[in-house]
Design a protein around this motif. Sequence first.
Motif, short mmCIF file in Angstrom:
data_model
loop_
_atom_site.label_atom_id
_atom_site.label_comp_id
_atom_site.label_asym_id
_atom_site.label_seq_id
_atom_site.Cartn_x
_atom_site.Cartn_y
_atom_site.Cartn_z
N GLU A 1 0.83 -1.21 0.00
CA GLU A 1 0.00 0.00 0.00
C GLU A 1 0.86 1.26 0.00
O GLU A 1 0.53 2.26 -0.67
N GLU A 2 1.97 1.21 0.72
CA GLU A 2 2.88 2.35 0.74
C GLU A 2 3.48 2.59 -0.65
O GLU A 2 3.56 3.74 -1.12
N ARG A 3 3.87 1.49 -1.28
CA ARG A 3 4.45 1.61 -2.62
C ARG A 3 3.41 2.17 -3.61
O ARG A 3 3.71 3.07 -4.40
N ASP A 4 2.19 1.66 -3.53
CA ASP A 4 1.13 2.14 -4.43
C ASP A 4 0.79 3.60 -4.15
O ASP A 4 0.60 4.40 -5.08
N SER A 5 0.73 3.94 -2.86
CA SER A 5 0.41 5.32 -2.50
C SER A 5 1.51 6.27 -2.94
O SER A 5 1.24 7.37 -3.44
N GLN A 6 2.75 5.86 -2.78
CA GLN A 6 3.86 6.70 -3.19
C GLN A 6 3.88 6.88 -4.71
O GLN A 6 4.11 7.99 -5.22
N THR A 7 3.59 5.78 -5.42
CA THR A 7 3.54 5.87 -6.89
C THR A 7 2.42 6.80 -7.34
O THR A 7 2.61 7.65 -8.23
#
Length: 324
Positions: free
Chosen positions: A224-230
């Motif tokens: 989720e962090e990776r998706d949110s950052q992207t």
Amino acid sequence: TFDLFERTFPVTFLQVEQAARAEERMRRSRAISMLRVSDESEDSPRLMLLATRMHIDAMPAVHQAIDKMVVQLKAQQKDEVERKDWCVKQINENKASTAAATDKKSDLDTEIADLRKTSQTLQQQIEAVQAEAKKLGQDQEKGSDIRETEHSDFERTVADQRLMQMVLRKAVMRLRQTYTFLQAQQQLVDTNGYEPKKEGGQILAAIETIIAGAKKTEDLAVREERDSQTAYETFMKDSNALIVNLGKKASNLSEALAQTTGSLLNTKGSLKETSRELESLKATLADVRNDCDFITKNFDTRQAARAEEINGLREAKSVLAGAK
């Protein structure tokens, strides 16, 4: 016979001379009556003077005076025609110039109205673009705050899950050591019929399940962090590009507004010049009419009267010459 001639000739000669003088006086009177002296004519004083001279001057002098006055009257006729033509030309040119200036003023009024409308529209468009760019900036700030909060939550969640996994793994290791030791002790005390207790295995399995859940929670938080950052990076990139485009659009609109404002100022200047031109034309027309109204209104009457005076002078000269 000679004595008779001497006695009768003076009387006959005197009678002839008297008759000739009477005929001359009659001709002079007839000639004077043909002068058509009018009180309203500007030539009346000269005609009256000529009439006076007809009474007293010698005939050659009277003829010369008549000829001179005819020449003067013809010159006046010609001058008055030229003056009238000039007046008509000036008035017509003034009317044409006034019509052209009036049309120009109307066009300038329309152009000013259009430029003002264009200027207002451009100003509204600039304000709308600036408002949109400002909102994007605010959305970026808001998105950055949310991203920061999400990242903080992520770090806390991952730290908590990893700590839980570490603690529970240590607990599993200790429990395994403890269960192994207890089983060994139990075997020494009672070697016959020993059966390992199942409770220890169930506890370890429960802990392993918790550890797996913590790991799953950690992995989910990382994804989720990776998706949110992207998503955040994409949003910032797109919004930055849009802000740049909006800045260019606002700059182009501002340039168009500046050009429109310049055109508006120039057109207002042209309108002032045209208004002054109309005022000048109006004043000029008033001056021309002041100079020409008398001539244009009385032209035909004055020309006819002067022509009649010329004819009268010619007839008077003919009478004086014995043509009639």
